[in-house]
Design an enzyme around this catalytic site. Structure first.
Site, PDB file in Angstrom:
ATOM      1  N   ASN A 147       3.949  -8.574 -12.313  1.00  0.00           N
ATOM      2  CA  ASN A 147       3.556  -9.491 -11.231  1.00  0.00           C
ATOM      3  C   ASN A 147       2.868 -10.760 -11.726  1.00  0.00           C
ATOM      4  O   ASN A 147       3.075 -11.835 -11.190  1.00  0.00           O
ATOM      5  CB  ASN A 147       2.727  -8.780 -10.167  1.00  0.00           C
ATOM      6  CG  ASN A 147       1.490  -8.124 -10.706  1.00  0.00           C
ATOM      7  OD1 ASN A 147       1.391  -7.825 -11.902  1.00  0.00           O
ATOM      8  ND2 ASN A 147       0.521  -7.892  -9.847  1.00  0.00           N
ATOM      9  N   GLU A 243      -6.299  -0.570 -15.430  1.00  0.00           N
ATOM     10  CA  GLU A 243      -6.448  -1.405 -14.227  1.00  0.00           C
ATOM     11  C   GLU A 243      -5.236  -1.091 -13.358  1.00  0.00           C
ATOM     12  O   GLU A 243      -4.117  -1.483 -13.677  1.00  0.00           O
ATOM     13  CB  GLU A 243      -6.483  -2.878 -14.604  1.00  0.00           C
ATOM     14  CG  GLU A 243      -7.689  -3.229 -15.449  1.00  0.00           C
ATOM     15  CD  GLU A 243      -7.626  -4.661 -15.953  1.00  0.00           C
ATOM     16  OE1 GLU A 243      -7.370  -5.565 -15.152  1.00  0.00           O
ATOM     17  OE2 GLU A 243      -7.809  -4.853 -17.155  1.00  0.00           O
ATOM     18  N   CYS A 277      -2.282  -6.955  -7.222  1.00  0.00           N
ATOM     19  CA  CYS A 277      -2.998  -5.672  -7.120  1.00  0.00           C
ATOM     20  C   CYS A 277      -4.073  -5.746  -6.060  1.00  0.00           C
ATOM     21  O   CYS A 277      -4.285  -4.811  -5.297  1.00  0.00           O
ATOM     22  CB  CYS A 277      -3.591  -5.282  -8.468  1.00  0.00           C
ATOM     23  SG  CYS A 277      -4.685  -6.523  -9.168  1.00  0.00           S
ATOM     24  N   GLU A 374       0.453   1.790  -1.404  1.00  0.00           N
ATOM     25  CA  GLU A 374       0.458   0.384  -1.820  1.00  0.00           C
ATOM     26  C   GLU A 374       1.852  -0.181  -1.623  1.00  0.00           C
ATOM     27  O   GLU A 374       2.765   0.164  -2.372  1.00  0.00           O
ATOM     28  CB  GLU A 374       0.047   0.314  -3.299  1.00  0.00           C
ATOM     29  CG  GLU A 374      -0.151  -1.089  -3.774  1.00  0.00           C
ATOM     30  CD  GLU A 374      -0.366  -1.192  -5.283  1.00  0.00           C
ATOM     31  OE1 GLU A 374       0.117  -0.342  -6.040  1.00  0.00           O
ATOM     32  OE2 GLU A 374      -1.014  -2.167  -5.689  1.00  0.00           O
TER      33      GLU A 374
END
Ligand code: NAD
Length: 472
Positions: A147, A243, A277, A374
């Site tokens: 991303n 992460e 995110c 998500e």
């Protein structure tokens, strides 16, 4: 519609052999436009060995390191045009956003070039001179998603290199090309072996995470892959920093100025086509304001120009790859089947490329996957609440804990409410803004370890204590 086209990265990877390559697809067209090396295990071993050999020289001279990182920032800026165009071709984001990502990549290098760990004398009242010094870890690995390929890589290599480590960096096989170009730009200013970009399909990432020569695996990506990486790194007991995904809630208070915040809220959810995110992935709204908020967001979703990132009028590009488009389409279809209504969008766009109409969902059952999971795409559920406690409980009620935000005209009240969010970062009247100097750490399934600021630097170091009694 090319979404049903075969995704070469979802096919069985070819058996690793020297010189193997894999295709790279432009998500705006669905066509292959490039290829990248598909590294095998021997080639990976050679890269890790080069990183090991480069470590003693690189860790020896902090001042030279700092100068090299400043040169690296300058080199990235000088190559911004080529990096940005390649990033847009392979990732899909509008060119202006690719330039901004390139600038953030250089900014990270500059920031960490100026940071150094502090040696500390400890005093516990005894006649002992204890000193804590900081040492680098050795060759480390970074594995990043598609991303924000460049800036997420820089968020890892800038602190790791500043700390005196050498690094092997693996981008996503969906977006290997801009990172490869970045690697060759940086090879012009960094000593050989200090930073090497490796590309390939799985199991390259698994091999890198498990490699016995690697002392720290810093990973950004999904929760499921993060768990796999932690298990792989356990073999060599390498440190892991993870992460991972997020499902950030924006909680609107009853005094919110809907038109005043609608643009910011919309972009907090839809920037980079929602593939962020810490994008806003759910909006909780007092029931009496629900219709007004849905209409304000839906109006923006219908008006936003969607198209190729190379077109200067485009504000939202395609979804980045066919697999992600399938996931977004599936989670949206399931919500609609559960009884949700699309106030805007709700479907793929006709034509070539991986385009999905910017979507605002209402009447979504709270248990629907688009709320509990998500979505990572241009789809936003807006959920009404009765009492604020219900909204906070819902915001905190998933396995994620990356970020969250509270929106209202009284910022003090909003900040008080934000203090009840269970996450790593809470914003007031905006979302997903980060300073280079702040710690970044998700809780629950959203991460392990701390990145960003001095905390990110220390995350790449180990303490070395010299303990000397005064009478020694
Ligand atoms: P992903 O987990 O599928 O892939 C991430 C990276 O891991 C890629 O380089 C991939 O090739 C590699 N990989 C895949 N399988 C592996 C394995 N078995 N072992 C080792 N490496 C492997 O994630 P993605 O789809 O590329 O990215 C989207 C996800 O990343 C979302 O969940 C998003 O929230 C998350 N993300 C988190 C942050 C953060 O800072 N918390 C930032 C950006 C993205």
């Amino acid at each position: 519609m090319s979404v049903d086209a075969k995704d070469p990265l979802r096919e069985e990877p070819a058996p690793a052999r020297r010189g193997a390559r894999f295709p790279v697809v432009d998500p705006a067209t669905g066509e292959t436009f490039g290829e990248a090396p598909d590294l095998g295990p021997d080639e990976l071993d050679a890269v890790v060995e080069r990183a090991r050999r480069a470590w003693p020289g690189w860790r020896a001279d902090p001042a030279a390191r700092s100068r090299a990182l400043l040169d690296a920032a300058g080199a990235v800026e000088a190559a911004a045009g080529d990096l940005a165009r390649l990033l847009t071709r392979e990732q899909g984001k509008p060119l202006a956003e690719s330039y901004a990502e390139t600038a953030r990549t250089a900014a990270r290098l500059r920031y960490f070039a100026g940071l150094a760990p502090r040696t500390r004398r400890l005093d516990d009242g005894r006649p002992v001179r204890s000193e804590v010094r900081w040492r680098s870890l050795g060759p480390v690995a970074a594995i990043v998603p598609w991303n924000f390929p460049l800036q997420l890589a820089a968020a890892k290599f800038a602190p790791a290199l500043a700390a005196g480590n050498t690094m092997v960096l693996k981008p996503s096989p969906y977006t290997p090309l801009a990172t490869r170009l970045l690697g060759s730009v940086l090879a012009g200013v960094l000593p050989e072996g200090v930073l090497t970009v490796v590309t390939g399909r799985e199991p390259l990432g698994a091999r890198l995470a498990a490699h016995p020569g690697i002392r720290h695996v810093t990973f950004t990506g999904s929760v499921a892959t993060g768990r796999a990486v932690a298990a792989q790194a356990a073999a060599s007991l390498a440190r892991v920093t993870l992460e991972l995904g997020g499902n950030d809630a924006a909680v609107l208070l009853d005094d919110v100025d809907v038109e005043g915040v609608a643009d910011r809220l919309f972009w907090a959810a839809f920037r980079n086509c929602g593939q962020v995110c810490m994008a806003v992935k759910r909006v909780y709204v007092p029931a009496r304001l629900h219709t007004e908020v849905v209409e304000a967001l839906a109006a923006r979703a219908k008006a936003v120009p969607v198209g190729s990132g190379l077109d200067p009028d485009t504000r939202l590009g395609p979804v980045s790859n066919a697999a992600q488009l399938d996931r977004v389409a599936d989670v949206t279809a399931r919500a609609l089947a559960d009884g949700a209504r699309a106030a805007a969008g709700g479907h793929r766009l006709d034509g070539p490329g991986y385009f999905f109409a910017p979507t605002v969902l209402t009447d979504v059952p709270p248990g629907s996957a688009v709320v509990t999971g998500e979505q990572f795409g241009p789809v936003l559920p807006v959920l009404p609440y009765g009492h604020l406690d219900e909204a906070i409980a819902a915001a905190n009620g998933t396995g994620f804990g990356l970020g969250g935000s509270v929106w209202g005209t009284d910022p003090d009240r909003a900040e008080e409410v934000a203090g009840r969010l269970e996450c790593g970062t809470a914003w007031i009247n905006h979302h997903a803004e980060l300073s280079l100097a702040q710690p970044f750490a998700g809780i629950k399934d959203s991460g392990v370890g701390v990145a960003g600021g001095p905390w990110g630097l220390y995350g790449n170091l180990r303490p070395f204590v010299v303990h000397r009694p005064e009478d020694a």
